[in-house]
Design an enzyme around this catalytic site. Sequence first.
Site, short mmCIF file in Angstrom:
data_model
loop_
_atom_site.label_atom_id
_atom_site.label_comp_id
_atom_site.label_asym_id
_atom_site.label_seq_id
_atom_site.Cartn_x
_atom_site.Cartn_y
_atom_site.Cartn_z
N SER A 235 34.29 0.22 21.15
CA SER A 235 32.82 0.18 21.15
C SER A 235 32.17 -0.08 22.50
CB SER A 235 32.32 -0.87 20.15
OG SER A 235 32.73 -2.16 20.54
N LYS A 280 26.01 -8.06 17.72
CA LYS A 280 25.95 -7.74 19.15
C LYS A 280 24.53 -7.90 19.69
CE LYS A 280 30.06 -4.88 19.15
NZ LYS A 280 30.72 -3.62 19.54
#
Length: 341
Positions: A235, A280
Amino acid sequence: MNFNRRSFIFSIILVAIIAFLMGYRLPYYVYKPGNADELNPIVKVDGAFESEGEMHLVTVRGGQATPMQYLLASIQQHQDITPIEEVIPEGVSQEDYFQAQLQMMENSQQASTVVAYQAANKHIEINYEGVYVVSVIEGMPAKGILKTGDKILSVDNQTIEDTDQLIKYVEAKEVGDTIDITVEREEEELTQTIQLEAFPNQEEKVGMGIQLVTNRDVKVDPELEFISGNIGGPSAGLMFALEIYDQLTEEDITKGYQIAGTGEISYEGEVGRIGGIDKKVIAADEEGCDIFFAPNESGSKNSNYQVALETAKEIETDMEIVAVDTFSDAIEYLKQLEPRQ
């Protein structure tokens, strides 16, 4: 004396309960917000240009839950509890899973390198060195036929150069179809017939039950080094590419801002969906970031971008959430920014 004996027994029971709550491992994973680390110490281009701002790698913290962690996660927002079999496929050891995550990180770094160097018009050479089996899932048809480290040469007499080519070929098949797969193992070529099956809990997905990696030899000038330690997964691709590009080019695309984001990146510069984006966003906000790039997924209703927007609104952050479908989208956004005052 009886009192002291009771106290002693009670202490032992208490210690045992605490040890159980803190140390026993349940068959669940807990995911929660991680960190938003600066990328400068992780990505190092030889002779890099300096910038006033910083790019940030954002992570999700995860691990097998203890009873105490399970209880805390069940009452706290933005902590997810996931059955372990949904994290680590049945038949894959934790060590194999960890190595696969590191391999995905390495692939992500390689893809981001290709995207950034090409965008910056810097020298890059790519040599394809084959597709390899990373792991084989227990209970799937490839188990006992293919092994970790096998180099896949061809499928149904079609030469295989990268994982995407093989995945697309297999995805077009149906349950019960067979394929002839030729591999190189210990300098010997073997051809095996495998009957495809649906994945457990994913009836719409057909396959052999293997995880793959394309081995590419990428040479660049100026030289580049990654120091990412034990961080795994794909990611960070977008942010790696942005950091590399920023170091390669004289223009400071950070404009003095603290920039975070996430998204898997393809060799063509497309930004793909990732998991845990709410966590996140929280990690980036806690680090004081100004901008957060999120995969737009072509504007789909439940895209990473939409989840990031909802999370940003919920935590009342001033951080700007920016939708991107490609690496170029992120670059264009940064180039039009006014420098931070």
